[in-house]
Design a protein around this motif. Structure first.
Motif, mmCIF file in Angstrom:
data_model
loop_
_atom_site.group_PDB
_atom_site.id
_atom_site.type_symbol
_atom_site.label_atom_id
_atom_site.label_comp_id
_atom_site.label_asym_id
_atom_site.label_seq_id
_atom_site.Cartn_x
_atom_site.Cartn_y
_atom_site.Cartn_z
ATOM 1 N N MET A 1 39.442 16.636 -5.737
ATOM 2 C CA MET A 1 40.111 16.586 -7.037
ATOM 3 C C MET A 1 41.024 15.369 -7.130
ATOM 4 S SD MET A 1 40.450 17.847 -10.008
ATOM 5 C CE MET A 1 39.676 19.476 -9.847
ATOM 6 N N ASP A 2 41.752 15.082 -6.032
ATOM 7 C CA ASP A 2 42.627 13.908 -6.037
ATOM 8 C C ASP A 2 41.822 12.639 -6.266
ATOM 9 O OD1 ASP A 2 44.852 15.442 -5.621
ATOM 10 O OD2 ASP A 2 44.877 15.173 -3.453
ATOM 11 N N PHE A 3 40.618 12.584 -5.675
ATOM 12 C CA PHE A 3 39.774 11.402 -5.825
ATOM 13 C C PHE A 3 39.413 11.203 -7.302
ATOM 14 C CE2 PHE A 3 35.679 9.326 -6.226
ATOM 15 C CZ PHE A 3 35.819 8.228 -5.399
ATOM 16 N N ILE A 4 39.052 12.296 -7.986
ATOM 17 C CA ILE A 4 38.672 12.211 -9.397
ATOM 18 C C ILE A 4 39.848 11.740 -10.240
ATOM 19 C CG2 ILE A 4 37.961 13.552 -11.415
ATOM 20 C CD1 ILE A 4 36.334 15.318 -9.546
ATOM 21 N N VAL A 5 41.033 12.282 -9.953
ATOM 22 C CA VAL A 5 42.227 11.905 -10.712
ATOM 23 C C VAL A 5 42.550 10.431 -10.491
ATOM 24 C CG1 VAL A 5 44.710 12.251 -10.949
ATOM 25 C CG2 VAL A 5 43.185 14.230 -10.701
ATOM 26 N N ASN A 6 42.460 9.973 -9.241
ATOM 27 C CA ASN A 6 42.813 8.590 -8.910
ATOM 28 C C ASN A 6 41.822 7.573 -9.471
ATOM 29 O OD1 ASN A 6 45.055 9.498 -7.477
ATOM 30 N ND2 ASN A 6 43.959 9.574 -5.523
ATOM 31 N N HIS A 7 40.597 8.024 -9.676
ATOM 32 C CA HIS A 7 39.560 7.098 -10.151
ATOM 33 C C HIS A 7 38.984 7.552 -11.494
ATOM 34 C CE1 HIS A 7 39.679 6.503 -5.736
ATOM 35 N NE2 HIS A 7 39.459 5.226 -6.041
ATOM 36 N N LEU A 8 39.788 8.256 -12.270
ATOM 37 C CA LEU A 8 39.307 8.815 -13.532
ATOM 38 C C LEU A 8 38.823 7.733 -14.493
ATOM 39 C CD1 LEU A 8 38.884 11.315 -15.271
ATOM 40 C CD2 LEU A 8 41.246 11.091 -16.064
ATOM 41 N N GLN A 9 39.561 6.632 -14.598
ATOM 42 C CA GLN A 9 39.174 5.565 -15.514
ATOM 43 C C GLN A 9 37.805 4.999 -15.138
ATOM 44 O OE1 GLN A 9 41.798 2.166 -15.535
ATOM 45 N NE2 GLN A 9 40.767 1.188 -17.242
ATOM 46 N N THR A 10 37.596 4.769 -13.853
ATOM 47 C CA THR A 10 36.313 4.251 -13.383
ATOM 48 C C THR A 10 35.186 5.210 -13.720
ATOM 49 O OG1 THR A 10 37.443 3.189 -11.523
ATOM 50 C CG2 THR A 10 35.045 3.403 -11.362
ATOM 51 N N ILE A 11 35.395 6.486 -13.443
ATOM 52 C CA ILE A 11 34.375 7.508 -13.682
ATOM 53 C C ILE A 11 34.023 7.589 -15.168
ATOM 54 C CG2 ILE A 11 33.923 9.995 -13.621
ATOM 55 C CD1 ILE A 11 35.601 10.047 -11.006
ATOM 56 N N LEU A 12 35.045 7.526 -16.033
ATOM 57 C CA LEU A 12 34.805 7.618 -17.469
ATOM 58 C C LEU A 12 34.010 6.420 -17.987
ATOM 59 C CD1 LEU A 12 38.241 8.989 -18.756
ATOM 60 C CD2 LEU A 12 36.062 10.220 -18.590
ATOM 61 N N ALA A 16 30.294 6.491 -19.558
ATOM 62 C CA ALA A 16 30.021 5.912 -20.876
ATOM 63 C C ALA A 16 28.845 4.950 -20.818
ATOM 64 C CB ALA A 16 31.268 5.195 -21.401
ATOM 65 N N SER A 17 28.747 4.185 -19.722
ATOM 66 C CA SER A 17 27.620 3.263 -19.587
ATOM 67 C C SER A 17 26.313 4.027 -19.454
ATOM 68 C CB SER A 17 27.816 2.339 -18.380
ATOM 69 O OG SER A 17 27.742 3.053 -17.164
ATOM 70 N N GLY A 18 26.347 5.197 -18.800
ATOM 71 C CA GLY A 18 25.161 6.042 -18.692
ATOM 72 C C GLY A 18 24.714 6.554 -20.050
ATOM 73 N N VAL A 19 25.672 6.976 -20.869
ATOM 74 C CA VAL A 19 25.362 7.444 -22.221
ATOM 75 C C VAL A 19 24.756 6.310 -23.047
ATOM 76 C CG1 VAL A 19 26.360 8.269 -24.386
ATOM 77 C CG2 VAL A 19 27.153 9.212 -22.206
ATOM 78 N N PHE A 20 25.379 5.155 -22.990
ATOM 79 C CA PHE A 20 24.932 3.989 -23.755
ATOM 80 C C PHE A 20 23.522 3.567 -23.331
ATOM 81 C CE2 PHE A 20 25.437 -0.743 -24.671
ATOM 82 C CZ PHE A 20 25.273 -0.587 -26.032
ATOM 83 N N ALA A 21 23.299 3.510 -22.008
ATOM 84 C CA ALA A 21 21.987 3.102 -21.499
ATOM 85 C C ALA A 21 20.912 4.096 -21.904
ATOM 86 C CB ALA A 21 22.047 2.965 -19.972
ATOM 87 N N GLY A 22 21.229 5.385 -21.842
ATOM 88 C CA GLY A 22 20.262 6.409 -22.208
ATOM 89 C C GLY A 22 19.883 6.343 -23.680
ATOM 90 N N ILE A 23 20.875 6.208 -24.540
ATOM 91 C CA ILE A 23 20.608 6.134 -25.977
ATOM 92 C C ILE A 23 19.775 4.898 -26.317
ATOM 93 C CG2 ILE A 23 21.681 5.766 -28.235
ATOM 94 C CD1 ILE A 23 23.959 7.585 -27.333
ATOM 95 N N LEU A 24 20.131 3.755 -25.735
ATOM 96 C CA LEU A 24 19.381 2.534 -26.007
ATOM 97 C C LEU A 24 17.950 2.628 -25.499
ATOM 98 C CD1 LEU A 24 21.875 -0.399 -25.340
ATOM 99 C CD2 LEU A 24 20.903 0.320 -27.511
#
Length: 273
Positions: A1-12, A16-24
């Motif tokens: 959980m700490d890892f997710i919190v510390n790297h939340l911006q990166t994960i988001l 988002a790039s996965g969503v964008f790539a999939g839609i395109l």
């Protein structure tokens, strides 16, 4: 959980790039790699990774993400009868050799050369989308087998070098020879699998992790990027396909081509200027 919190911006951002790539991919029929590579390239630099290392990791990670998305795309295209099994049998061996050569070279070269090569391919791809028409075939049919071998080997080599699935190169190349566009796109999904599996494995096993690589990188593949991107790319590709029936995909493709042209030129300018 700490890892997710510390790297939340990166994960988001990765999600988002996965969503964008999939839609395109679903909307315009472009491979996710042509989107994922530049996103990762600039994202990793934002986290303090050098441009050279960012390109190496972006290339390998993109190839890894193409594996599951290609499997999903192949099923869809095969159900519509758009995968040319005969072409794949002729091309598979040549593509495989090209991929092994290209992915092995990636583990040895400076990332700046890969970025410049991607910039060139992205720029040419954008110009192709902007100016080429569906009726602009230069030849009436595919050439003799020896020249098809050159085409297939080159597709595997250059696609592995820059982390794309092959459609960016194979689709315009095939349609130059009056090959049906729907068959070219469907077969490109299978070509993407032939490229991504050996390419990603080579970069995972033979790649030396750069000292400044982003957290979660094994070999040259960023596992966090892979985990964040893949599920959303697969999930949103059908959304893009559904939107394609409601929106003017031709106009959207032109807009994407302009963005891709800007991205390609920016990647070139980062090292040339």
């Amino acid at each position: 959980m700490d890892f997710i919190v510390n790297h939340l911006q990166t994960i988001l951002v990765l999600a988002a790039s996965g969503v964008f790539a999939g839609i395109l991919a679903g909307l315009l029929g472009v491979g996710g790699g042509i989107v994922i590579v530049p996103v990762l390239f600039f994202l990793f630099q934002g986290f303090g990774v050098s441009a050279e290392s960012a390109m190496l990791v972006a290339t390998a990670t993109s190839l890894a993400t193409i594996i599951p998305t290609s499997v999903s795309a192949i099923r869809s295209h095969r159900a519509k009868g758009n995968v040319d099994e005969t072409l794949l049998k002729r091309w598979a061996g040549f593509i495989f050799v090209g991929v092994l050569l290209g992915s092995s070279l990636v583990t040895q070269v400076d990332g700046r050369w890969l970025a410049m090569l991607f910039g060139i391919i992205a720029t040419l791809s954008a110009l192709n989308m902007l100016f080429r028409t569906a009726k602009s075939a230069l030849f009436s049919q595919l050439p003799a087998m020896k020249w098809q071998g050159v085409m297939a080997t080159s597709t595997g080599f250059f696609s592995a070098m820059v982390g794309i699935g092959g459609g960016t190169i194979s689709v315009p190349l095939l349609t130059l020879f009056n090959y049906p566009a729907h068959k070219a796109v469907g077969s490109a999904a299978a070509i993407g699998l032939i490229i991504s599996v050996p390419g990603a494995l080579t970069m995972l096993v033979l790649g030396n992790t750069p000292t400044d690589a982003p957290v979660g990188t094994i070999g040259l593949i960023n596992v966090i990027g892979f985990v964040c991107i893949v599920p959303l790319t697969v999930m949103f590709a059908p959304v893009g396909a559904a939107l394609a029936s409601k929106l003017d995909a031709a106009k959207l493709k032109k807009v994407f081509a302009c963005v891709l042209l800007f991205t390609g030129l920016r990647m070139l300018g980062q090292f040339v200027l």
